[in-house]
Design an enzyme around this catalytic site. Structure first.
Site, PDB file in Angstrom:
ATOM      1  N   ASP A   1     -15.570  75.348 -31.305  1.00  0.00           N
ATOM      2  CA  ASP A   1     -15.430  75.063 -29.875  1.00  0.00           C
ATOM      3  C   ASP A   1     -15.406  76.403 -29.166  1.00  0.00           C
ATOM      4  O   ASP A   1     -15.131  77.445 -29.774  1.00  0.00           O
ATOM      5  CB  ASP A   1     -14.126  74.289 -29.586  1.00  0.00           C
ATOM      6  CG  ASP A   1     -14.181  73.530 -28.259  1.00  0.00           C
ATOM      7  OD1 ASP A   1     -14.273  72.291 -28.290  1.00  0.00           O
ATOM      8  OD2 ASP A   1     -14.149  74.184 -27.185  1.00  0.00           O
TER       9      ASP A   1
ATOM     10  N   ASN B   1     -21.400  67.528 -30.342  1.00  0.00           N
ATOM     11  CA  ASN B   1     -20.592  66.841 -29.347  1.00  0.00           C
ATOM     12  C   ASN B   1     -20.226  67.691 -28.138  1.00  0.00           C
ATOM     13  O   ASN B   1     -19.891  67.151 -27.081  1.00  0.00           O
ATOM     14  CB  ASN B   1     -19.317  66.346 -30.075  1.00  0.00           C
ATOM     15  CG  ASN B   1     -18.189  66.035 -29.145  1.00  0.00           C
ATOM     16  OD1 ASN B   1     -18.199  64.991 -28.494  1.00  0.00           O
ATOM     17  ND2 ASN B   1     -17.204  66.929 -29.038  1.00  0.00           N
TER      18      ASN B   1
ATOM     19  N   ILE C   1     -14.330  57.408 -21.352  1.00  0.00           N
ATOM     20  CA  ILE C   1     -13.387  57.494 -22.470  1.00  0.00           C
ATOM     21  C   ILE C   1     -12.179  58.317 -22.026  1.00  0.00           C
ATOM     22  O   ILE C   1     -12.330  59.291 -21.274  1.00  0.00           O
ATOM     23  CB  ILE C   1     -14.069  58.177 -23.694  1.00  0.00           C
ATOM     24  CG1 ILE C   1     -15.415  57.491 -24.027  1.00  0.00           C
ATOM     25  CG2 ILE C   1     -13.141  58.161 -24.903  1.00  0.00           C
ATOM     26  CD1 ILE C   1     -15.350  56.017 -24.332  1.00  0.00           C
TER      27      ILE C   1
ATOM     28  N   LYS D   1     -28.159  64.182 -20.320  1.00  0.00           N
ATOM     29  CA  LYS D   1     -27.877  63.194 -21.375  1.00  0.00           C
ATOM     30  C   LYS D   1     -29.114  62.344 -21.686  1.00  0.00           C
ATOM     31  O   LYS D   1     -29.319  61.966 -22.841  1.00  0.00           O
ATOM     32  CB  LYS D   1     -26.672  62.328 -20.981  1.00  0.00           C
ATOM     33  CG  LYS D   1     -25.351  63.114 -20.846  1.00  0.00           C
ATOM     34  CD  LYS D   1     -24.933  63.787 -22.152  1.00  0.00           C
ATOM     35  CE  LYS D   1     -23.505  64.330 -22.100  1.00  0.00           C
ATOM     36  NZ  LYS D   1     -23.099  64.980 -23.360  1.00  0.00           N
TER      37      LYS D   1
ATOM     38  N   TYR E   1     -25.940  65.671 -14.886  1.00  0.00           N
ATOM     39  CA  TYR E   1     -25.309  65.191 -16.131  1.00  0.00           C
ATOM     40  C   TYR E   1     -26.180  64.090 -16.738  1.00  0.00           C
ATOM     41  O   TYR E   1     -26.481  64.094 -17.934  1.00  0.00           O
ATOM     42  CB  TYR E   1     -23.900  64.681 -15.814  1.00  0.00           C
ATOM     43  CG  TYR E   1     -23.087  64.282 -17.020  1.00  0.00           C
ATOM     44  CD1 TYR E   1     -22.461  65.234 -17.819  1.00  0.00           C
ATOM     45  CD2 TYR E   1     -22.924  62.936 -17.355  1.00  0.00           C
ATOM     46  CE1 TYR E   1     -21.698  64.858 -18.921  1.00  0.00           C
ATOM     47  CE2 TYR E   1     -22.159  62.551 -18.445  1.00  0.00           C
ATOM     48  CZ  TYR E   1     -21.547  63.512 -19.232  1.00  0.00           C
ATOM     49  OH  TYR E   1     -20.793  63.130 -20.319  1.00  0.00           O
TER      50      TYR E   1
ATOM     51  N   THR F   1     -10.233  60.968 -22.092  1.00  0.00           N
ATOM     52  CA  THR F   1     -10.192  62.356 -22.602  1.00  0.00           C
ATOM     53  C   THR F   1      -9.923  63.298 -21.426  1.00  0.00           C
ATOM     54  O   THR F   1      -9.986  62.881 -20.261  1.00  0.00           O
ATOM     55  CB  THR F   1     -11.550  62.769 -23.229  1.00  0.00           C
ATOM     56  OG1 THR F   1     -12.510  62.894 -22.168  1.00  0.00           O
ATOM     57  CG2 THR F   1     -12.044  61.784 -24.258  1.00  0.00           C
TER      58      THR F   1
HETATM   59  N1  LIG Z   1     -15.011  61.347 -21.844  1.00  0.00           N
HETATM   60  C1  LIG Z   1     -16.023  60.590 -21.493  1.00  0.00           C
HETATM   61  O1  LIG Z   1     -15.861  59.629 -20.729  1.00  0.00           O
HETATM   62  C2  LIG Z   1     -17.402  60.839 -22.020  1.00  0.00           C
HETATM   63  C3  LIG Z   1     -18.372  59.863 -21.816  1.00  0.00           C
HETATM   64  C4  LIG Z   1     -19.659  60.074 -22.308  1.00  0.00           C
HETATM   65  C5  LIG Z   1     -19.955  61.247 -22.963  1.00  0.00           C
HETATM   66  N2  LIG Z   1     -18.986  62.209 -23.133  1.00  0.00           N
HETATM   67  C6  LIG Z   1     -19.374  63.405 -23.837  1.00  0.00           C
HETATM   68  O2  LIG Z   1     -18.512  63.575 -24.947  1.00  0.00           O
HETATM   69  C7  LIG Z   1     -18.459  64.954 -25.308  1.00  0.00           C
HETATM   70  C8  LIG Z   1     -17.012  65.333 -25.532  1.00  0.00           C
HETATM   71  O3  LIG Z   1     -16.334  65.229 -24.307  1.00  0.00           O
HETATM   72  P1  LIG Z   1     -14.811  64.776 -24.169  1.00  0.00           P
HETATM   73  O4  LIG Z   1     -14.792  63.617 -23.278  1.00  0.00           O
HETATM   74  O5  LIG Z   1     -14.182  64.687 -25.504  1.00  0.00           O
HETATM   75  O6  LIG Z   1     -14.212  65.952 -23.293  1.00  0.00           O
HETATM   76  P2  LIG Z   1     -13.568  67.327 -23.709  1.00  0.00           P
HETATM   77  O7  LIG Z   1     -13.665  68.186 -22.501  1.00  0.00           O
HETATM   78  O8  LIG Z   1     -12.247  67.098 -24.336  1.00  0.00           O
HETATM   79  O9  LIG Z   1     -14.542  67.879 -24.861  1.00  0.00           O
HETATM   80  C9  LIG Z   1     -15.632  68.716 -24.649  1.00  0.00           C
HETATM   81  C10 LIG Z   1     -15.461  69.921 -25.555  1.00  0.00           C
HETATM   82  O10 LIG Z   1     -16.633  70.731 -25.469  1.00  0.00           O
HETATM   83  C11 LIG Z   1     -16.203  72.078 -25.418  1.00  0.00           C
HETATM   84  N3  LIG Z   1     -17.224  72.926 -24.807  1.00  0.00           N
HETATM   85  C12 LIG Z   1     -17.558  73.033 -23.498  1.00  0.00           C
HETATM   86  N4  LIG Z   1     -18.520  73.972 -23.346  1.00  0.00           N
HETATM   87  C13 LIG Z   1     -18.800  74.449 -24.577  1.00  0.00           C
HETATM   88  C14 LIG Z   1     -19.697  75.426 -25.079  1.00  0.00           C
HETATM   89  N5  LIG Z   1     -20.525  76.112 -24.258  1.00  0.00           N
HETATM   90  N6  LIG Z   1     -19.739  75.668 -26.401  1.00  0.00           N
HETATM   91  C15 LIG Z   1     -18.901  74.992 -27.251  1.00  0.00           C
HETATM   92  N7  LIG Z   1     -18.016  74.074 -26.845  1.00  0.00           N
HETATM   93  C16 LIG Z   1     -17.968  73.796 -25.519  1.00  0.00           C
HETATM   94  C17 LIG Z   1     -14.928  72.038 -24.591  1.00  0.00           C
HETATM   95  O11 LIG Z   1     -14.144  73.212 -24.759  1.00  0.00           O
HETATM   96  C18 LIG Z   1     -14.271  70.780 -25.100  1.00  0.00           C
HETATM   97  O12 LIG Z   1     -13.392  71.013 -26.173  1.00  0.00           O
HETATM   98  C19 LIG Z   1     -19.176  65.706 -24.176  1.00  0.00           C
HETATM   99  O13 LIG Z   1     -20.490  66.034 -24.586  1.00  0.00           O
HETATM  100  C20 LIG Z   1     -19.216  64.694 -23.049  1.00  0.00           C
HETATM  101  O14 LIG Z   1     -20.288  64.923 -22.179  1.00  0.00           O
HETATM  102  C21 LIG Z   1     -17.719  62.035 -22.679  1.00  0.00           C
END
Ligand SMILES: NC(=O)c1ccc[n+]([C@@H]2O[C@H](COP(=O)([O-])OP(=O)(O)OC[C@H]3O[C@@H](n4cnc5c(N)ncnc54)[C@H](O)[C@@H]3O)[C@@H](O)[C@H]2O)c1
Length: 251
Positions: A36, A89, A188, A159, A155, A190
């Protein structure tokens, strides 16, 4: 155990869905290589894995930096002797704005992390997976990769790009015995959604009104599908993007 002794890379594993998937893969017997950009959160995930007695390789990694990604993937594979699978991810939320007000910096950032980051990760994972005789990749897309998201166009564009990249890679690497799929979560529970709620109070609730199951999903509900897709139980599934969204994209 679904992933017994499989070496799995997880990016964006400092929290949220990435951490949940890493922990669930570990419970299924996987050996984890996690990364990360957030060093503090990554250490917490490492401690949780260590508490379970799971072998783990970890390093800080910015998925937008080609040199870092190449170095990390090779180091992870040499640490364990091979690579069997990956959950790409890492991602960031988009600026909530009408498209004509979106800044170029914001466009570049979201495309760089959410789309280029997935491509770079696969670019350096695929040779290692081929070397291992095959494997499975799961890319993180979103329900916003299946339908449009007004006021979050970049976004949604990134995606949708991940879904196209996933389908193309599935066609290209099937003969190398590598399966490539994507997961498309709805909202989700988070830190990313907590941040969205802070920036635009009420937006999450409004979306939930249009979600048949009328609630946020949990990181574990996404991790379940990721682990399944990484496992041999999904051996005839490649090139697909799975909505895990409480029905949001179905109606
Ligand atoms: N939470 C939701 O509702 C949701 C819905 C659909 C998709 N997503 C996708 O799920 C994935 C995880 O998101 P989440 O909801 O767990 O949120 P989150 O913010 O907890 O997780 C995202 C992680 O990516 C890391 N990150 C950001 N930029 C980075 C980089 N340049 N290099 C390496 N790591 C990096 C962040 O530090 C973080 O730990 C993301 O791709 C997000 O777009 C989330």
């Amino acid at each position: 155990m679904e992933l017994k002794n499989k070496v799995i890379v997880v990016t964006g594993a400092a929290g949220g869905i990435g951490r949940a998937a890493a922990l669930m893969a570990a419970r299924e017997g996987a050996l984890l290589a996690i990364s990360d950009i957030d060093a503090g959160g990554l250490v917490e995930t490492v401690q949780q894995l260590a508490g379970m007695g799971v072998p783990v390789y970890s390093d800080v990694l910015d998925v937008t930096d080609a040199q870092q990604v190449e170095r990390y993937m090779n180091a992870a594979a040499s640490h364990f002797g091979r690579l069997d699978g990956a959950f790409n991810n890492a991602g960031v939320g988009g600026e909530i704005a009408r498209l004509h007000n979106l800044s170029e910096a914001s466009w570049d950032k979201v495309i760089d992390v959410n789309l280029k980051g997935v491509w770079l990760s696969m670019k350096y994972q695929l040779p290692l997976l081929r070397e291992a005789g095959g494997g499975a990749v799961v890319n993180m897309a979103s329900v916003a990769g299946l339908i449009g998201f007004p006021h979050n166009a970049v976004y949604s564009a990134a995606k949708h790009g991940v879904v196209g990249l996933t389908k193309s890679a599935a066609g290209e690497y099937a003969r190398d015995n590598v399966r490539v799929n994507a997961v498309c979560p709805g909202y989700i529970d988070t830190p990313m959604v907590a941040m969205l709620e802070k920036v635009r109070p009420g937006l999450v609730n409004a979306t939930l009104q249009g979600t048949p199951l009328r609630r946020l999903g949990t990181p574990d509900e996404i991790a379940e599908v990721v682990v399944f897709l990484l496992s041999a139980r999904a051996s005839f599934i490649t090139g697909h993007a799975f909505g895990i969204d409480g029905g949001l994209s179905a109606i």
